[in-house]
Design an enzyme around this catalytic site. Sequence first.
Site, mmCIF file in Angstrom:
data_model
loop_
_atom_site.group_PDB
_atom_site.id
_atom_site.type_symbol
_atom_site.label_atom_id
_atom_site.label_comp_id
_atom_site.label_asym_id
_atom_site.label_seq_id
_atom_site.Cartn_x
_atom_site.Cartn_y
_atom_site.Cartn_z
ATOM 1 N N HIS A 32 0.925 -1.212 0.006
ATOM 2 C CA HIS A 32 0.050 -0.045 -0.232
ATOM 3 C C HIS A 32 0.912 1.322 -0.082
ATOM 4 O O HIS A 32 1.597 1.566 0.898
ATOM 5 C CB HIS A 32 -0.968 -0.065 1.164
ATOM 6 N N GLU A 59 1.377 -0.291 -5.185
ATOM 7 C CA GLU A 59 0.317 0.581 -5.544
ATOM 8 C C GLU A 59 0.877 1.703 -5.946
ATOM 9 O O GLU A 59 1.745 2.032 -5.177
ATOM 10 C CB GLU A 59 -0.655 0.467 -4.178
ATOM 11 N N ASP A 61 -0.934 5.522 -6.595
ATOM 12 C CA ASP A 61 -2.195 6.409 -6.646
ATOM 13 C C ASP A 61 -1.687 7.611 -7.535
ATOM 14 O O ASP A 61 -0.620 8.085 -7.586
ATOM 15 C CB ASP A 61 -2.360 7.168 -5.249
ATOM 16 N N HIS A 74 -0.772 10.386 -3.352
ATOM 17 C CA HIS A 74 -2.073 9.742 -2.658
ATOM 18 C C HIS A 74 -3.182 10.908 -2.605
ATOM 19 O O HIS A 74 -4.406 10.658 -3.028
ATOM 20 C CB HIS A 74 -1.804 9.373 -1.278
ATOM 21 N N GLU A 167 -4.213 3.236 -8.960
ATOM 22 C CA GLU A 167 -5.465 3.829 -8.513
ATOM 23 C C GLU A 167 -6.069 5.206 -9.223
ATOM 24 O O GLU A 167 -5.018 6.165 -9.112
ATOM 25 C CB GLU A 167 -5.858 4.027 -7.127
HETATM 26 CA CA CA Z 1 -5.074 4.141 -3.033
#
Ligand code: CA
Length: 345
Positions: A32, A59, A61, A74, A167
């Site tokens: 994460h 991950e 963002d 993020h 994301e």
């Molecule tokens: Ca995220």
Amino acid sequence: MTKLRLAQQIGVLAMATLVSAQSFSQKIVIAHRGASGYLPEHTLEAKAMAFAMGADYIEQDVVMTSDDQLIVLHDITLDRTTDVADLFPERVRDDGRYYAIDFTLEEIRTLNASEGFSVRDGEKRQSYTNRFPMGESSFSIPTFAEEIELIRGMNKSTGKNIGIYPEIKSPEFHREAGKDISTAVVNMLKDYGYTSKQDKIFLQTFSFDELRIIHDEILPAAGIELNLVMLIGSEDSYPWMMEADGMTKLANFADGIGPEKNMIIPRDSTAGNIQITELVSRAHAAGMQVHPYTFRLDPRNVPDYASDFEAMLELFYFEADMDGAFTDFPDRAVDFLKNRQLGTP
Ligand code: CA
């Protein structure tokens, strides 16, 4: 017992072993924001550490700059994790925030990234005080392309095949500013060879409207397919998804869900009374994977119903049957799954 029957039985046993090994290996660890428990979130250093720790996916963002560059960040704002307020004080908006979309990539490259902090009484206070010291060493915000190249490069040099898990952040906010961030992300993924559901990528978003646009329009326009994950912040996010047929309906658009983990084991569970909602079984019945967030071992981040971080993972991976965990501490989840598979406690 004839030799044939014995061989058949050994065959069945071997197959059973294979199946169980497979079901274990399908349990995954998602780093994460990188190994963000140890190094500032979304820095290339945190991503390299997550890779070395054996995470299955890392991950990203993704947000957009004023000059339409994709960066890994993020928040849609820069002030929680950089020194933007010190370097560009005049660029603050009326709400007191500094938006990435108001800055060029060249400007963003001048910022120092750090552990997350808040400002109180004019003083910066690090959010997780036990983590990497705020303001020490030197970190920066990477572009999405730089991060993909880092992971692909390490895949080549190590012979591994670690996945990415981008994301789309605040798609409506970007659209209001005239920016189609999802198309930009999908086109970049295509350029880097992520084009099918066999490729190690999950593309995630909290917006169902955007998920539907990506599924129905953007991916077909690009001529590719990707695994899509619907993030769900709470039971109230999209009430229809919580109805008995909600996961079946969602599965028309998504390959998996990323729910807040309290939606699977409610926070008011106790050690003697662990409650598990129907969310995982409904998602599985609809053919979707379940990757809850966020597993942390900082003080007060392990719920009272679990004795420690690993006990929490045991409950989620093997009692609730989640397929993968978003965690800031990928080494601990990787070790947990390895030990569980070997049968050592
Ligand atoms: Ca995220």
